[in-house]
Design a protein around this motif. Structure first.
Motif, PDB file in Angstrom:
ATOM      1  N   HIS A 103       0.867  -1.182   0.000  1.00 17.46           N
ATOM      2  CA  HIS A 103       0.000   0.000   0.000  1.00 17.46           C
ATOM      3  C   HIS A 103       0.898   1.224   0.000  1.00 17.46           C
ATOM      4  O   HIS A 103       1.878   1.272   0.745  1.00 17.46           O
ATOM      5  CB  HIS A 103      -0.908   0.019   1.236  1.00 17.46           C
ATOM      6  CG  HIS A 103      -1.878  -1.116   1.280  1.00 17.46           C
ATOM      7  ND1 HIS A 103      -3.037  -1.131   0.539  1.00 17.46           N
ATOM      8  CD2 HIS A 103      -1.864  -2.283   1.979  1.00 17.46           C
ATOM      9  CE1 HIS A 103      -3.696  -2.258   0.791  1.00 17.46           C
ATOM     10  NE2 HIS A 103      -2.999  -2.971   1.653  1.00 17.46           N
ATOM     11  N   PHE A 109      -7.555   0.060  14.504  1.00 14.38           N
ATOM     12  CA  PHE A 109      -8.219  -0.417  13.294  1.00 14.38           C
ATOM     13  C   PHE A 109      -9.233  -1.466  13.724  1.00 14.38           C
ATOM     14  O   PHE A 109      -8.860  -2.524  14.235  1.00 14.38           O
ATOM     15  CB  PHE A 109      -7.175  -1.027  12.351  1.00 14.38           C
ATOM     16  CG  PHE A 109      -7.673  -1.365  10.980  1.00 14.38           C
ATOM     17  CD1 PHE A 109      -7.484  -0.491   9.922  1.00 14.38           C
ATOM     18  CD2 PHE A 109      -8.302  -2.577  10.731  1.00 14.38           C
ATOM     19  CE1 PHE A 109      -7.922  -0.802   8.636  1.00 14.38           C
ATOM     20  CE2 PHE A 109      -8.737  -2.901   9.457  1.00 14.38           C
ATOM     21  CZ  PHE A 109      -8.545  -2.009   8.414  1.00 14.38           C
ATOM     22  N   HIS A 164     -13.018  -3.281  12.325  1.00 12.24           N
ATOM     23  CA  HIS A 164     -13.866  -3.416  11.138  1.00 12.24           C
ATOM     24  C   HIS A 164     -15.069  -4.297  11.468  1.00 12.24           C
ATOM     25  O   HIS A 164     -14.918  -5.485  11.759  1.00 12.24           O
ATOM     26  CB  HIS A 164     -13.031  -4.035  10.015  1.00 12.24           C
ATOM     27  CG  HIS A 164     -13.727  -4.111   8.703  1.00 12.24           C
ATOM     28  ND1 HIS A 164     -13.118  -4.638   7.593  1.00 12.24           N
ATOM     29  CD2 HIS A 164     -14.965  -3.750   8.290  1.00 12.24           C
ATOM     30  CE1 HIS A 164     -13.954  -4.593   6.567  1.00 12.24           C
ATOM     31  NE2 HIS A 164     -15.085  -4.055   6.970  1.00 12.24           N
ATOM     32  N   LEU A 205      -5.711   8.782   3.633  1.00 10.57           N
ATOM     33  CA  LEU A 205      -6.024   7.431   4.088  1.00 10.57           C
ATOM     34  C   LEU A 205      -7.526   7.131   4.080  1.00 10.57           C
ATOM     35  O   LEU A 205      -7.938   6.047   3.668  1.00 10.57           O
ATOM     36  CB  LEU A 205      -5.441   7.206   5.488  1.00 10.57           C
ATOM     37  CG  LEU A 205      -5.319   5.780   5.970  1.00 10.57           C
ATOM     38  CD1 LEU A 205      -4.567   4.906   4.983  1.00 10.57           C
ATOM     39  CD2 LEU A 205      -4.639   5.751   7.338  1.00 10.57           C
ATOM     40  N   TYR A 226      -8.550   6.516   0.517  1.00  9.09           N
ATOM     41  CA  TYR A 226      -7.955   5.270   0.046  1.00  9.09           C
ATOM     42  C   TYR A 226      -8.716   4.056   0.599  1.00  9.09           C
ATOM     43  O   TYR A 226      -9.052   3.123  -0.147  1.00  9.09           O
ATOM     44  CB  TYR A 226      -6.481   5.222   0.465  1.00  9.09           C
ATOM     45  CG  TYR A 226      -5.750   3.991   0.023  1.00  9.09           C
ATOM     46  CD1 TYR A 226      -5.222   3.892  -1.259  1.00  9.09           C
ATOM     47  CD2 TYR A 226      -5.577   2.917   0.894  1.00  9.09           C
ATOM     48  CE1 TYR A 226      -4.535   2.744  -1.668  1.00  9.09           C
ATOM     49  CE2 TYR A 226      -4.890   1.780   0.496  1.00  9.09           C
ATOM     50  CZ  TYR A 226      -4.378   1.699  -0.777  1.00  9.09           C
ATOM     51  OH  TYR A 226      -3.708   0.569  -1.178  1.00  9.09           O
ATOM     52  N   LEU A 227      -9.001   4.066   1.901  1.00 11.27           N
ATOM     53  CA  LEU A 227      -9.684   2.926   2.515  1.00 11.27           C
ATOM     54  C   LEU A 227     -11.145   2.825   2.064  1.00 11.27           C
ATOM     55  O   LEU A 227     -11.664   1.723   1.893  1.00 11.27           O
ATOM     56  CB  LEU A 227      -9.580   2.993   4.039  1.00 11.27           C
ATOM     57  CG  LEU A 227      -8.191   2.710   4.587  1.00 11.27           C
ATOM     58  CD1 LEU A 227      -8.132   2.990   6.080  1.00 11.27           C
ATOM     59  CD2 LEU A 227      -7.740   1.282   4.287  1.00 11.27           C
ATOM     60  N   ARG A 228     -11.815   3.967   1.849  1.00 13.06           N
ATOM     61  CA  ARG A 228     -13.184   3.925   1.330  1.00 13.06           C
ATOM     62  C   ARG A 228     -13.193   3.288  -0.065  1.00 13.06           C
ATOM     63  O   ARG A 228     -14.020   2.435  -0.381  1.00 13.06           O
ATOM     64  CB  ARG A 228     -13.799   5.318   1.267  1.00 13.06           C
ATOM     65  CG  ARG A 228     -15.239   5.278   0.720  1.00 13.06           C
ATOM     66  CD  ARG A 228     -15.900   6.640   0.721  1.00 13.06           C
ATOM     67  NE  ARG A 228     -15.980   7.234   2.027  1.00 13.06           N
ATOM     68  CZ  ARG A 228     -16.869   6.905   2.967  1.00 13.06           C
ATOM     69  NH1 ARG A 228     -17.753   5.968   2.714  1.00 13.06           N
ATOM     70  NH2 ARG A 228     -16.863   7.503   4.126  1.00 13.06           N
ATOM     71  N   PHE A 238     -10.936   1.205  -1.271  1.00  9.41           N
ATOM     72  CA  PHE A 238     -10.581  -0.198  -1.063  1.00  9.41           C
ATOM     73  C   PHE A 238     -11.817  -1.009  -0.669  1.00  9.41           C
ATOM     74  O   PHE A 238     -12.099  -2.064  -1.258  1.00  9.41           O
ATOM     75  CB  PHE A 238      -9.491  -0.292   0.017  1.00  9.41           C
ATOM     76  CG  PHE A 238      -9.022  -1.687   0.310  1.00  9.41           C
ATOM     77  CD1 PHE A 238      -8.009  -2.261  -0.439  1.00  9.41           C
ATOM     78  CD2 PHE A 238      -9.572  -2.425   1.347  1.00  9.41           C
ATOM     79  CE1 PHE A 238      -7.561  -3.551  -0.163  1.00  9.41           C
ATOM     80  CE2 PHE A 238      -9.141  -3.710   1.627  1.00  9.41           C
ATOM     81  CZ  PHE A 238      -8.132  -4.273   0.872  1.00  9.41           C
TER      82      PHE A 238
END
Length: 170
Positions: free
Chosen positions: A66, A98, A100, A136, A139-141, A143
């Motif tokens: 990443h 983190f 989820h 970030l 990027y994560l959204r 992903f």
């Protein structure tokens, strides 16, 4: 683990799939399906549970590239209520925190709604906060959105069974 007072960014991504809830749930916790749906990162499971369906209490260490940097992240399944919910939480990795949540809901007419709720924070004080807010989160959204669409494609195809063989599927 997220603690009171932590600076946290929360992302919510919703994906509707025309597939039974059990199938969507199991595809989402399949190590092999995860690898197949995030090919662009070169992500692979290198320790802990490295294939099959991850279960409550199990951990997996992911290695991926990443932002041009090879990284490792170890997460553990900390809660599970099949077929509606499971949570993974980082034990080791580049993030300050983190967590989820993966939620599944039958919406009628053969549709399952998968809701990803990701709470995270970057390390590094003010610089980390700026990176988290400016790069970030976006990027994560992206992903999570791309992975959700890839899982949708799998769940709605005939290929889904390859990733959940050996477990009870709906």
């Amino acid at each position: 683990m997220l603690r009171y007072g932590d600076r946290v960014t929360e992302l919510i991504v919703i994906t509707d799939m025309r597939a039974p809830i059990g199938r969507c749930f199991d595809l989402s916790r399949s190590i092999d399906a995860h690898v197949a749906t995030v090919e662009g990162t070169g992500e692979r499971a290198v320790a802990g549970r490295t294939s099959g369906l991850i279960a409550l209490g199990e951990s997996v260490t992911w290695e991926a590239r990443h932002f041009g940097v090879r990284q490792r992240l170890t997460s553990r399944i900390t809660a599970m209520d099949r077929p509606t919910f499971f949570q993974d939480r980082m034990e080791r990795g580049a993030f300050r925190s983190f967590e989820h949540d993966h939620m599944f809901e039958e919406r009628g007419e053969g549709v399952t709604r998968m809701t990803d709720v990701l709470r995270f924070s970057a390390p590094g004080g003010l610089i980390g906060w700026g990176f988290e807010r400016l790069v970030l989160g976006w990027y994560l959204r992206r992903f999570l959105t791309e992975r959700g669409l890839a899982l949708k494609t799998l769940a709605e195809s005939c290929d889904w069974a390859v990733f959940v063989i050996g477990d009870k599927v709906a």
